[in-house]
Design an enzyme around this catalytic site. Structure first.
Site, PDB file in Angstrom:
ATOM      1  CB  SER A  14      78.402  18.145  38.145  1.00 43.14           C
ATOM      2  OG  SER A  14      78.441  19.065  39.224  1.00 43.14           O
ATOM      3  CB  SER A 137      81.156  34.366  37.597  1.00 42.32           C
ATOM      4  OG  SER A 137      79.906  34.700  37.021  1.00 42.32           O
ATOM      5  CE1 TYR A 150      78.487  32.055  41.621  1.00 41.24           C
ATOM      6  CE2 TYR A 150      77.908  33.890  40.186  1.00 41.24           C
ATOM      7  CZ  TYR A 150      78.529  32.674  40.381  1.00 41.24           C
ATOM      8  OH  TYR A 150      79.204  32.082  39.337  1.00 41.24           O
ATOM      9  CE  LYS A 154      82.084  32.072  41.419  1.00 42.37           C
ATOM     10  NZ  LYS A 154      83.092  30.995  41.414  1.00 42.37           N
ATOM     11  CB  THR A 185      76.866  24.168  34.674  1.00 41.06           C
ATOM     12  OG1 THR A 185      76.493  25.443  35.231  1.00 41.06           O
ATOM     13  CG2 THR A 185      77.982  24.377  33.645  1.00 41.06           C
TER      14      THR A 185
END
Length: 277
Positions: A14, A137, A150, A154, A185
């Site tokens: 995905s 990101s 997160y 990143k 997404t």
């Protein structure tokens, strides 16, 4: 478009991984990719029989990635483009989020990517060619409340990517960190892990942010297929960038941070320089 290349993409079920795999296959390339179960593998194999190759592998299986790299190189062919896409988002105020969630976030988003790179680098270096694309990101440069684990992961992958750019340039191996903004997404939807709320002091500041993030899922400005097309354009560049922002929001937020950083440097320059001996 360049002649047919072999891509290896982690996480092709995905999101960016799937969009990039499908666009690469449409362009005539071959794609080997990792998935989490047999059904997903069979569906991926059927997209372009003989050119799409699914492999069941969890990127946190660090010990198993070398054998997978050897299998792909010997049975499918030399990998030209390595894409570290597998990853997920963790959301939660840091004080409320258990340390175990931070460890797992880094295992997937950072150490999994490092293990994959280390498995394929000997082949790339021997051939004196290759391109590594790490999906980081805009959160690898800017930060937002509630995604400290997160962003930390990143930032780490961004730093590793930029260092590798310098280490591997003598071997004609390019490294590009892809820094997407908000795209449609599953990142903020079913793929996101959310720590439960437990400290009322954060209700007024973080409560609305969590609600907005959930409501925006599926309505972000970025189109994953356009992102895939942009990423594919890099493989034909004689001098691909060390980092590439994707999305107008990423460009805007990063520029705003750079302006603030420059202002802070100017404001505190005298104190910064005072530490030289």
């Amino acid at each position: 478009m360049s002649h047919s290349k072999l891509f290896f993409i982690t996480g092709v079920s995905s999101g960016f991984g799937r969009a990039l795999a499908e666009e690469a296959l449409k362009a005539g390339h071959r794609v080997a990719g990792t998935l989490r179960n047999q059904q997903a593998k069979e569906e991926f194999d059927a997209i372009a029989p003989g050119r799409s190759f699914g492999h069941i592998h969890d990127v946190t299986d660090f010990a198993g990635i070398s054998a997978l790299a050897d299998t792909i190189e010997s049975e499918t062919g030399p990998v030209d483009i390595l894409v570290n896409n597998a990853g997920y988002g963790h959301e939660g105020i840091m004080e409320e989020s258990p340390l175990s969630e931070a460890l797992h976030q880094f295992d997937v988003n950072v150490f999994g990517a490092v293990a994959v790179i280390k498995a394929f680098l000997p082949y790339f270096r021997a051939r004196r060619r290759g391109h590594i694309l790490n999906i980081t990101s805009m959160g690898g440069f800017i930060t937002m409340p509630g995604i400290s684990y997160y962003c930390g992961s990143k930032f780490a992958l961004q730093g590793i990517s930029e260092t590798l750019t310098k280490e591997l340039k003598p071997f004609n191996i390019a490294v590009t960190a892809i820094q997407p903004g908000s795209f449609r997404t599953d990142w903020a939807g079913r793929s996101m892990v959310r720590s439960p709320r437990s400290i009322p002091d954060y209700d007024d500041t973080f409560g609305p942010i969590r609600d907005t993030r959930e409501k925006r899922s599926g309505h972000q400005p970025g189109d994953p297929l356009k992102a895939a097309a942009a990423i594919l354009s890099l493989i034909d560049s004689p001098a691909p960038p060390a980092s590439l922002l994707l999305g107008s929001d990423a460009v805007t937020y990063v520029r705003e941070k750079l302006l603030q950083m420059n202002a802070d440097i100017d404001a505190w320059e005298t104190l910064s320089r005072s530490t030289d001996g």
